[in-house]
Design a protein around this motif. Structure first.
Motif, short mmCIF file in Angstrom:
data_model
loop_
_atom_site.label_atom_id
_atom_site.label_comp_id
_atom_site.label_asym_id
_atom_site.label_seq_id
_atom_site.Cartn_x
_atom_site.Cartn_y
_atom_site.Cartn_z
N PRO A 116 3.85 -2.04 5.35
CA PRO A 116 4.00 -0.54 4.93
C PRO A 116 4.16 0.41 6.03
N SER A 121 -4.22 5.08 3.65
CA SER A 121 -4.43 4.14 2.81
C SER A 121 -4.99 4.83 1.52
N ASN A 125 -8.05 0.69 2.95
CA ASN A 125 -7.79 -0.64 3.69
C ASN A 125 -6.68 -0.16 4.98
N ASP A 128 -3.23 -1.25 4.86
CA ASP A 128 -2.10 -0.62 3.87
C ASP A 128 -1.39 0.35 4.81
#
Ligand SMILES: Nc1ccn([C@H]2C[C@H](O)[C@@H](COP(=O)(O)O)O2)c(=O)n1
Length: 171
Positions: A116, A121, A125, A128
């Motif tokens: 990503p 996020s 998280n 991410d």
């Protein structure tokens, strides 16, 4: 805005101003000396000058070392896939030899398309976001060096970076 964010904004502003200054300088030079900065379309990247062929003096409008290295760093930043910030780095020895160049990106072998690039996020998280994966431009410049030429230089002039370099050496 906390002091870290303030200093980041200040750094980004300075880098932007420097980039604009270099761009303006190139633009001004090509406007004021159109005959001296013609790119020859038949030879990519070459610049021809129409000067007196008998004049033994050297060209005066050449790029300074600082502008040369900074221009390489700015060009490298253009390779970055980070949608928010593109950083380039040019690692130069004290005697003016380029040891490595790099830009911010995921490590070699990690797909730009699979990891990503988000700053935040939605789920909270951190995995991410880009932060656990992205390598800073300076680190990539070190990782891209020719080890034989970089060995003494990095340790001598960049104590903070030498740690990274030494860790990399061990693998
Ligand atoms: N010295 C630095 C500082 C930052 N970067 C890179 C790392 C990230 O790709 C980006 C920062 O992202 P942001 O938090 O501004 O969205 O800049 C670097 O290469 N070198």
């Amino acid at each position: 805005m906390n002091s870290r964010e303030l200093s980041l904004v200040a750094t980004a502003t300075l880098v932007g101003a420097f980039a604009s200054a270099i761009a303006l300088r190139f633009f001004h030079r090509s406007q004021t000396h159109p005959s001296k900065s013609k790119t020859n379309p038949s030879q990519n990247g070459t610049v021809s000058s129409s000067t007196d062929p008998f004049d033994p003096s050297k060209r005066k409008e050449y790029l300074s070392w600082d502008d040369y290295f900074m221009a390489i760093a700015f060009l490298s930043a253009e390779r970055s896939k980070d949608p928010n910030r593109q950083v380039g780095a040019c690692l130069v020895s004290q005697d003016g030899i380029i040891l490595g160049i790099g830009y911010n990106g995921f490590p070699r072998g990690c797909s730009d398309d699979k990891l990503p690039w988000a700053k935040k996020s939605k789920t909270g998280n951190p995995l991410d976001t880009k932060y656990p994966y992205v390598c800073h431009a300076e680190v990539n410049a070190i990782l891209n060096t020719n080890h034989a030429s970089a060995a003494g230089q990095v340790r001598k002039h960049q104590p903070a970076m030498s740690e990274i370099h030494l860790k990399y050496d061990e693998h």
